[in-house]
Each structure stands twice: as C-alpha cells, then as structure tokens.
Design a protein around this motif. Sequence first.
Motif, PDB file in Angstrom:
ATOM      1  N   THR A 168     -15.450  13.956  -5.440  1.00  0.00           N
ATOM      2  CA  THR A 168     -15.415  13.723  -4.241  1.00  0.00           C
ATOM      3  C   THR A 168     -15.196  12.472  -3.166  1.00  0.00           C
ATOM      4  N   PHE A 169     -15.446  11.409  -4.133  1.00  0.00           N
ATOM      5  CA  PHE A 169     -16.325  10.271  -3.560  1.00  0.00           C
ATOM      6  C   PHE A 169     -14.727   9.654  -4.217  1.00  0.00           C
ATOM      7  N   LEU A 170     -14.377   9.097  -4.646  1.00  0.00           N
ATOM      8  CA  LEU A 170     -12.916   8.909  -5.293  1.00  0.00           C
ATOM      9  C   LEU A 170     -11.627   9.757  -4.401  1.00  0.00           C
ATOM     10  N   THR A 171     -11.711  11.199  -4.320  1.00  0.00           N
ATOM     11  CA  THR A 171     -10.865  11.279  -3.093  1.00  0.00           C
ATOM     12  C   THR A 171     -10.776  11.128  -1.949  1.00  0.00           C
ATOM     13  N   GLY A 172     -11.867  10.949  -1.243  1.00  0.00           N
ATOM     14  CA  GLY A 172     -12.821  10.303   0.066  1.00  0.00           C
ATOM     15  C   GLY A 172     -11.976   9.415  -0.047  1.00  0.00           C
ATOM     16  N   LEU A 173     -11.932   8.419  -1.027  1.00  0.00           N
ATOM     17  CA  LEU A 173     -12.037   6.821  -0.847  1.00  0.00           C
ATOM     18  C   LEU A 173     -10.393   6.521  -0.967  1.00  0.00           C
ATOM     19  N   VAL A 174      -9.370   7.575  -1.711  1.00  0.00           N
ATOM     20  CA  VAL A 174      -8.599   7.632  -1.281  1.00  0.00           C
ATOM     21  C   VAL A 174      -8.203   7.628   0.049  1.00  0.00           C
ATOM     22  N   ARG A 175      -8.470   9.217   0.428  1.00  0.00           N
ATOM     23  CA  ARG A 175      -8.017   8.523   1.996  1.00  0.00           C
ATOM     24  C   ARG A 175      -8.153   7.622   3.423  1.00  0.00           C
ATOM     25  N   ASP A 176      -9.439   6.980   3.312  1.00  0.00           N
ATOM     26  CA  ASP A 176     -10.141   5.937   3.869  1.00  0.00           C
ATOM     27  C   ASP A 176      -9.248   4.540   3.607  1.00  0.00           C
ATOM     28  N   LEU A 177      -8.915   3.862   1.947  1.00  0.00           N
ATOM     29  CA  LEU A 177      -8.412   3.226   2.407  1.00  0.00           C
ATOM     30  C   LEU A 177      -6.386   3.450   2.949  1.00  0.00           C
ATOM     31  N   GLN A 178      -6.294   5.080   2.629  1.00  0.00           N
ATOM     32  CA  GLN A 178      -4.482   5.310   3.996  1.00  0.00           C
ATOM     33  C   GLN A 178      -5.086   5.095   4.800  1.00  0.00           C
ATOM     34  N   ALA A 179      -6.411   4.871   5.294  1.00  0.00           N
ATOM     35  CA  ALA A 179      -6.586   5.019   6.911  1.00  0.00           C
ATOM     36  C   ALA A 179      -6.847   3.387   7.220  1.00  0.00           C
ATOM     37  N   ARG A 180      -6.697   2.584   6.104  1.00  0.00           N
ATOM     38  CA  ARG A 180      -6.833   0.971   5.903  1.00  0.00           C
ATOM     39  C   ARG A 180      -5.594  -0.187   6.156  1.00  0.00           C
ATOM     40  N   TYR A 181      -4.770   0.576   5.017  1.00  0.00           N
ATOM     41  CA  TYR A 181      -3.981  -0.107   4.203  1.00  0.00           C
ATOM     42  C   TYR A 181      -2.879   0.914   4.386  1.00  0.00           C
ATOM     43  N   CYS A 182      -1.016   0.142   4.648  1.00  0.00           N
ATOM     44  CA  CYS A 182      -0.011   1.034   4.616  1.00  0.00           C
ATOM     45  C   CYS A 182       0.102   1.792   2.792  1.00  0.00           C
ATOM     46  N   ILE A 183      -0.148   3.239   3.393  1.00  0.00           N
ATOM     47  CA  ILE A 183       0.059   3.033   1.240  1.00  0.00           C
ATOM     48  C   ILE A 183       0.326   4.452   1.168  1.00  0.00           C
TER      49      ILE A 183
END
Length: 349
Positions: A168-183
């Motif tokens: 859950t942490f790692l999949t949620g981290l992906v979403r958060d990084l997508q909100a911060r960076y152009c991924i």
Amino acid sequence: MSRPVIVKVNAAVRRRPPVPALVVAVALTALISGCGGARHQSGAQPAAAGTLAAATGTTSGCGQKAAPGSVRYAVRAGGRSRLVIVHVPTGYTGSAPVALVLNLQGSQSTASAQEVFSGMDATSDADGFIVAYPQALIPDGTGYDWNVPGEPLVSGRYPPAGSADDVTFLTGLVRDLQARYCIDARRVYATGMSGGARMASQLACDASQVFAAVAPVAGLRSPSPCPAARPVPVIAFHGTADPVDPFTGHGLPYWTYSVPDAARMWAARDGCQSASPRTVTGAGYTLTQYAGCGGGAAVELYAIDGEGHEWPGGPAMPRAITAALGPQSDAIDANAVMWAFFQAHPLPA
C-alpha cells in the motif's frame, strides 16, 4: 487503502550522495569508504538546501519545475513517517512525462545506502528518468526491513503485528510522486536489492496495474498467491556465488527454491514458452530468456558467474563489503540492461 502524503522535506538537494554507513543483508554493518572512484557516481557538488511545499493533490505534476539532484522527503503514510529519496535527472523540464523507477533497499539497509550501492543516479541522469529510493520501516540491525506479505525477515522471525503495509505504501507513493513530478503512468517500474528484490517481486503480483515491469537483483521470488491482473515482464540478476541468497536455493527461511526455479515459475505464470528457453552465454554471465509470453511480456534471468550478493556493474565496494557479500563483477551493467528492458515494456495501452 491509505495514500502517502509528502508533508515536509528533510532539506538537501545534491548531485552526489554522501558516503553513508552501508548495511546490506544478513547481520552486515560496514562503512563505505573510497567511493569517490565509484563507476556510476556523478562528480557534481551538493546544491544548497531548500524547501518544497507538500504535494498539491493534483493528478499530474506536469508543469511543475524541479531542480535536478536528490531530495530527501519525509512522507506520511498509514499514520507513520517514512523516508524517500527522489533523484531528478539532469535536463528534467517538468513538461515532458518521464519514467519512474522505484529502487528498493535490501534487508538491514537504508535508502541512502541503496542510492550508493546501486549507482542508479548516474543512469537516471544519462537516460532521463526519475529514480526514487523509499526506505523500509521494520528496524533490523542498523537498518530496516520490508514487510513482504507472508514471508519471514532475515532473522527468521515474522514482521511484528501491525507492521506497515508496504504494498500500500509503495503504490500510494507512486501516485504521490505523479502529483509532484511529470511522470508517465505507463512507465513506472520497480527494482531492488535482496529484500528489496523480494519486495519488487511482490509488487509484480499485487500491483501489476501500477508497475509495468520489475527487475529484482539478488532476490527474485515467485510469490504465491499472485493476483497479477496481467502477464508482468520480469528481468532478474543474480550472482552464482551469492552467499546470502544462494543461486541454487536452500538458504534462510525466506529463501527455499532456486533462482532458476523462480524464473521458470514467472515464465509459466506469464504464459511463456517455458519448456524451451533460449540460453545465451556471454563473457562472465549466462542469460536465460523466455519468449512467447502473454501480453508482450518477457522473462529474463542473468546469472553472473562467480559474483556474490552484489549489484552487477555497480560502484566498487570496499573490501569490508566484498569480504562479507562475495566478489563483484563487471560482466554486465545491470542498470543499463534493466533500463533497456524497461523501455521495451511499458504498461499496455
């Protein structure tokens, strides 16, 4: 499922990580020294410390600028504080979507150690993808272990009750990084060393719609049950002289079957022609390739002749490390090989 939220920055933007205490694998604590000659490290000096605001909650970070280099974030996830180091490549503009690679530390290690041990920042700079180094949370020695579902830790004990759900942490981290960076959401990948490789193997099963492909190093497993929603491309690297996670299996309680068996199980799961893989013998390695897989997937295993519990082609480690983990090898550059594999395997449209 709770979603991690970046709440503050432990401010330090830099091009080259400091030399930390490296703890890798079973009860090993050693100091990295002499890393100035590491093959993959950038020579740039650290930039001035800075502060970044929390993620905005938007679905895309495209249009937001970010300085190149590495930043340490404190992340709030599941009521706990987590650490992640994010390396933004040289030339990043914030306007064109780039790939994201999660690079997971080994057992009893740290995110900072993994940044040095894998040398992936230089590959990120050369090839233009973002690499993030999340840190595990279960204390072990002077480092931390991942909570791999249903699997014991290197100590043989199971994760304590109430341990963080790292999938859950790692999949949620992906979403958060997508909100911060152009991924690019179709180009999100996971790799890792040892315990981080076992965690990456788990992500291929439990988050196959998030991670396009995985590249376990010194720790390929075939989790069961495996609720993968599609055939997942897998490329793995493992030394034949690994003293921690033996190539032929029969190791610690979490390490039973061999690495070739793990590759065969992934090939069967992906619908590959598992009965007749292609074998390529190179200078210092043997590559086993499974073709004809479902959904355009592939399964590849690089067996590195005589290498120990190391990152193939990674930065040169001091003797204190290689004495415990076994020899290093330059037969292949795992970073370059896995990146080429990742480029060839985005998520299906």
